[in-house]
Design a protein around this motif. Structure first.
Motif, PDB file in Angstrom:
ATOM      1  N   HIS A   1      33.536 100.838  49.574  1.00 29.58           N
ATOM      2  CA  HIS A   1      34.526 101.407  50.501  1.00 29.58           C
ATOM      3  C   HIS A   1      34.477 102.944  50.469  1.00 29.58           C
ATOM      4  N   THR A   2      34.684 103.546  51.635  1.00 33.81           N
ATOM      5  CA  THR A   2      34.758 105.017  51.762  1.00 33.81           C
ATOM      6  C   THR A   2      36.037 105.336  52.546  1.00 33.81           C
ATOM      7  N   PRO A   3      36.778 106.437  52.226  1.00 35.16           N
ATOM      8  CA  PRO A   3      36.539 107.375  51.116  1.00 35.16           C
ATOM      9  C   PRO A   3      37.355 106.975  49.876  1.00 35.16           C
ATOM     10  N   LEU A   4      37.032 107.605  48.744  1.00 29.94           N
ATOM     11  CA  LEU A   4      37.836 107.424  47.533  1.00 29.94           C
ATOM     12  C   LEU A   4      39.010 108.404  47.590  1.00 29.94           C
ATOM     13  N   LYS A   5      40.136 108.049  46.948  1.00 30.96           N
ATOM     14  CA  LYS A   5      41.331 108.902  47.014  1.00 30.96           C
ATOM     15  C   LYS A   5      41.737 109.417  45.638  1.00 30.96           C
ATOM     16  N   SER A   6      42.607 110.453  45.655  1.00 30.27           N
ATOM     17  CA  SER A   6      43.066 110.976  44.361  1.00 30.27           C
ATOM     18  C   SER A   6      44.524 111.454  44.366  1.00 30.27           C
ATOM     19  N   GLU A   7      45.242 111.276  45.504  1.00 26.68           N
ATOM     20  CA  GLU A   7      46.616 111.804  45.551  1.00 26.68           C
ATOM     21  C   GLU A   7      47.587 110.899  44.794  1.00 26.68           C
ATOM     22  N   ARG A   8      48.630 111.530  44.235  1.00 25.81           N
ATOM     23  CA  ARG A   8      49.712 110.759  43.627  1.00 25.81           C
ATOM     24  C   ARG A   8      51.045 111.406  43.996  1.00 25.81           C
ATOM     25  N   MET A   9      52.085 110.599  44.001  1.00 22.40           N
ATOM     26  CA  MET A   9      53.401 111.076  44.430  1.00 22.40           C
ATOM     27  C   MET A   9      54.259 111.452  43.223  1.00 22.40           C
ATOM     28  N   GLY A  10      55.131 112.462  43.372  1.00 27.97           N
ATOM     29  CA  GLY A  10      56.033 112.857  42.292  1.00 27.97           C
ATOM     30  C   GLY A  10      57.431 112.303  42.501  1.00 27.97           C
ATOM     31  N   THR A  11      58.295 112.392  41.481  1.00 29.39           N
ATOM     32  CA  THR A  11      59.644 111.807  41.563  1.00 29.39           C
ATOM     33  C   THR A  11      60.492 112.442  42.655  1.00 29.39           C
ATOM     34  N   VAL A  12      60.445 113.763  42.789  1.00 28.27           N
ATOM     35  CA  VAL A  12      61.302 114.460  43.772  1.00 28.27           C
ATOM     36  C   VAL A  12      60.946 114.021  45.187  1.00 28.27           C
ATOM     37  N   GLU A  13      59.646 113.944  45.453  1.00 33.13           N
ATOM     38  CA  GLU A  13      59.172 113.509  46.781  1.00 33.13           C
ATOM     39  C   GLU A  13      59.627 112.068  47.049  1.00 33.13           C
ATOM     40  N   ALA A  14      59.559 111.214  46.023  1.00 34.64           N
ATOM     41  CA  ALA A  14      59.962 109.801  46.166  1.00 34.64           C
ATOM     42  C   ALA A  14      61.456 109.700  46.494  1.00 34.64           C
ATOM     43  N   ILE A  15      62.280 110.515  45.822  1.00 30.86           N
ATOM     44  CA  ILE A  15      63.732 110.501  46.067  1.00 30.86           C
ATOM     45  C   ILE A  15      64.035 110.889  47.514  1.00 30.86           C
ATOM     46  N   GLU A  16      63.330 111.914  48.002  1.00 28.70           N
ATOM     47  CA  GLU A  16      63.538 112.364  49.392  1.00 28.70           C
ATOM     48  C   GLU A  16      63.227 111.246  50.380  1.00 28.70           C
ATOM     49  N   VAL A  17      62.090 110.581  50.176  1.00 27.29           N
ATOM     50  CA  VAL A  17      61.648 109.517  51.095  1.00 27.29           C
ATOM     51  C   VAL A  17      62.668 108.369  51.124  1.00 27.29           C
ATOM     52  N   ILE A  18      63.142 107.949  49.921  1.00 30.13           N
ATOM     53  CA  ILE A  18      64.075 106.810  49.841  1.00 30.13           C
ATOM     54  C   ILE A  18      65.451 107.187  50.393  1.00 30.13           C
TER      55      ILE A  18
END
Length: 607
Positions: A373-390
């Motif tokens: 499969h292409t492409p490979l990924k490397s991003e990860r989410m932080g707690t503050v960003e997760a709180i905003e989304v929820i």
């Protein structure tokens, strides 16, 4: 006593017992010191000991400190500074007030059987599934010790667990129990020590420093969540509290109980196992595996549904490490080093992937070696960003951020847990702290993100860490009613194999570790070198490697720049060593010049 101070010779008109705490003149000041041995009067002139205190380290404390300094490569002063000496004048009387039998928790037949087995063993591993009632067994064991006039130490991996446990222990033991951890004030510590000296406090519970309080007539040491890496100190002496607890038990004739729902490979392999197979309250758990690496509609809909039903939820995110690893969205696999079976770290700055075990490097790739499969990924989410989304998606929900950034004091911790317990907040969102034994009956949803990231870490225990975490977080929900567990991974087949049986995972993993020659089938050590001058750091590294090459039974797995190459303006290098046997490795390490290096024996951290 300065922890790294050398041994110095002083004179005294009186014969002093080994371990006595004294005050001595040093240059222009007075310093606390410890009498370590009596020597023949030297030819040079010696200063006299200024004063003798009423505190002394016991013979056992001195012996255990000597072991710590030799095994974990610290000075004797650093090892002794872990302990609190005994007060000489206090003849402690065991508080003989026995606990009414009807006051103790009622044990089920399964619990009673485990309790009886543990009583017969000097040291054992209590392997109990989450919610199987291990705490009731601990309380019964502690009560038995008090009845026999003995004292007990109860260790938890970190202070985030102490508020809830304090409440439970106080119900049974009242003022005979004290909580001990690094966040206590000096005044509070002094008051606890006075209570111990008077024989009023017989049980000390807390994080790893609780192991070193001066309890007389110690009969029991319990190490709860024994698999947890928080038991390993990350500064000198780099001791492991679980292993030191086992040593202390054998030296002091105290019973040692290690306990976990997801025991470490080494404890399962080394010690007698007493099992609790079934949860105390059996509830249904429904698992759902989803792909991706962000918060998506499946998660948000589930949080919203459980919130509207008046229930509580929990969401786990992995901590942000210093490195990103390339992983495949399609199959969930992390790109591994071909020589070490661990994830290769992504260094965008140098445009390469690097293995932090053997230093093998290769260009950054875009295609998955497992499925193409292409492409490979490397991003990860932080707690503050997760709180905003929820918060944006679920109107009115109160979210409790539960990580080291937000929980900075014992007071903040108590307040956060109190809000969640009272139902003031409905979602507990955070990192590793969430997995540590918090019990709340109202959690009916657990969401676990980032397991593929943990599975791909540059660590031979990556599979163990990911699987253990899945079991621990899933175990926080469904304590009283049915629960849903949402697991975000691209590799569901791996986890599904073991969902019903962690022991099956242990057996498979031990077979892999034996074949790959990793602990518990070998010993590891990591040497850390840090210097302001990069050339000097590199030279120390190479000189140390040259010296170690003379030891045939010791394998140099890899050496070079450390994963985090610079900290506090110092250039960092490391050397990873392995040996089938512990003694040759210790011998080799004791032979090298240790003035400008740091040795981590039995390391748990490789970044």
């Amino acid at each position: 006593m300065k922890s790294s101070a050398p041994s110095l010779t002083y004179s005294s008109p009186n014969i002093l017992k080994k371990g006595t705490v004294v005050t001595v003149p040093l240059k222009t000041t007075l310093k606390d010191a410890v009498v370590i041995e009596k020597v023949v009067k030297p030819e040079f002139e010696t200063a006299e000991i200024t004063s003798v205190s009423d505190h002394a380290y016991s013979q056992e404390q001195m012996e255990i400190a000597k072991f710590i300094c030799e095994y974990y490569f610290s000075s004797l002063g650093e090892a002794l500074s872990l302990f609190i000496p005994f007060k000489l004048s206090s003849a402690t009387e065991s508080s003989s007030k026995s606990i009414e039998k009807n006051m103790l928790p009622r044990l089920s037949d399964i619990q009673k059987n485990a309790y009886d087995q543990l009583l017969k063993k000097e040291k054992a591993l209590l392997f109990g599934v989450t919610g199987s009632g291990k705490t009731e067994i601990f309380i019964s064991l502690m009560a038995k010790m008090l009845e026999e006039g003995k004292s007990a130490i109860f260790l938890m991996p970190e202070i985030s667990l102490t508020p809830q446990m304090e409440k439970r222990l106080k119900v049974y033991f009242g003022e005979r129990v004290a909580m001990w951890h690094s966040k206590l004030t000096k005044k509070k510590k002094e008051s606890i020590l006075e209570g111990i000296e008077r024989g009023e406090i017989r049980i000390v519970a807390g994080a790893r420093s609780a192991l070193f309080v001066p309890l007389s007539n110690l009969g029991l040491i319990i190490v709860d969540e024994e698999h947890d890496d928080s038991y390993k100190a990350m500064t000198r002496p780099r001791y492991h509290a679980r292993d030191v607890a086992v040593l202390m038990g054998s030296r002091l004739g105290a019973k040692v109980v290690l306990a976990s729902a997801t025991p470490s490979m080494s404890s399962y392999y080394k010690y007698d196992v007493v099992k609790l197979d079934k949860p105390y309250v059996q509830t249904e758990k429904r698992y759902k595996f989803i792909s991706g690496d962000r918060i998506n509609h499946t998660m948000l809909d589930a949080i919203d549904m459980h919130y509207k039903a008046g229930d509580q939820s929990l969401l786990f995110l992995p901590t942000r490490g210093n490195f990103k690893y390339l992983y495949c969205e399609s199959c969930g696999k992390t790109h591994l080093c071909p020589f070490c079976s661990v994830g290769m770290a992504l260094h965008r700055k140098y445009r390469h992937l690097k293995c932090h075990y053997c230093n093998y490097t290769e260009p950054i790739r875009d295609t998955c070696t497992h499925c193409g499969h292409t492409p490979l990924k490397s991003e990860r989410m932080g707690t503050v960003e997760a709180i905003e989304v929820i918060s944006e998606a679920v109107e009115g929900i109160q979210i409790e951020q539960f990580d080291k950034d937000s929980i900075t004091t014992a007071k903040k911790l108590k307040e956060a847990l109190k809000r969640f317990e009272s139902g003031e907040s409905q979602l507990l969102l955070g990192t590793q702290m969430l997995s540590k034994g918090h019990d709340y009956a109202n959690i009916t949803l657990s969401i676990i993100m980032g397991l593929d990231y943990i599975l791909g870490l540059a660590d031979y225990r990556a599979r163990e860490r990911a699987t253990s975490l899945l079991f621990q977080i899933a175990g926080r929900s469904g304590r009283a009613k049915a629960a849903q567990i949402i697991v975000q991974t691209g590799d569901p087949e791996f986890f599904q194999t073991y969902l019903a049986d962690y022991e099956l995972f242990i057996k498979d993993e031990l077979a892999f570790l034996e074949m790959a020659e990793y602990p518990p089938f070998a010993s590891l050590a990591r040497i850390l070198i840090a210097h302001k001058d990069e050339t000097k750091a590199s030279k120390i590294t190479l000189d140390t490697v040259t010296k170690l090459k003379a030891f045939e039974e010791v394998e140099i797995v890899g050496h070079g720049k450390a994963p985090v190459e610079k900290i506090a303006n110092k250039f960092r290098f490391h050397i990873l060593l392995r040996s089938k046997h512990r003694v040759p490795l210790l011998k080799a390490l004791h032979s090298v010049d240790r003035r400008e290096i740091e040795i981590d024996f039995d390391p748990v951290e490789f970044s």
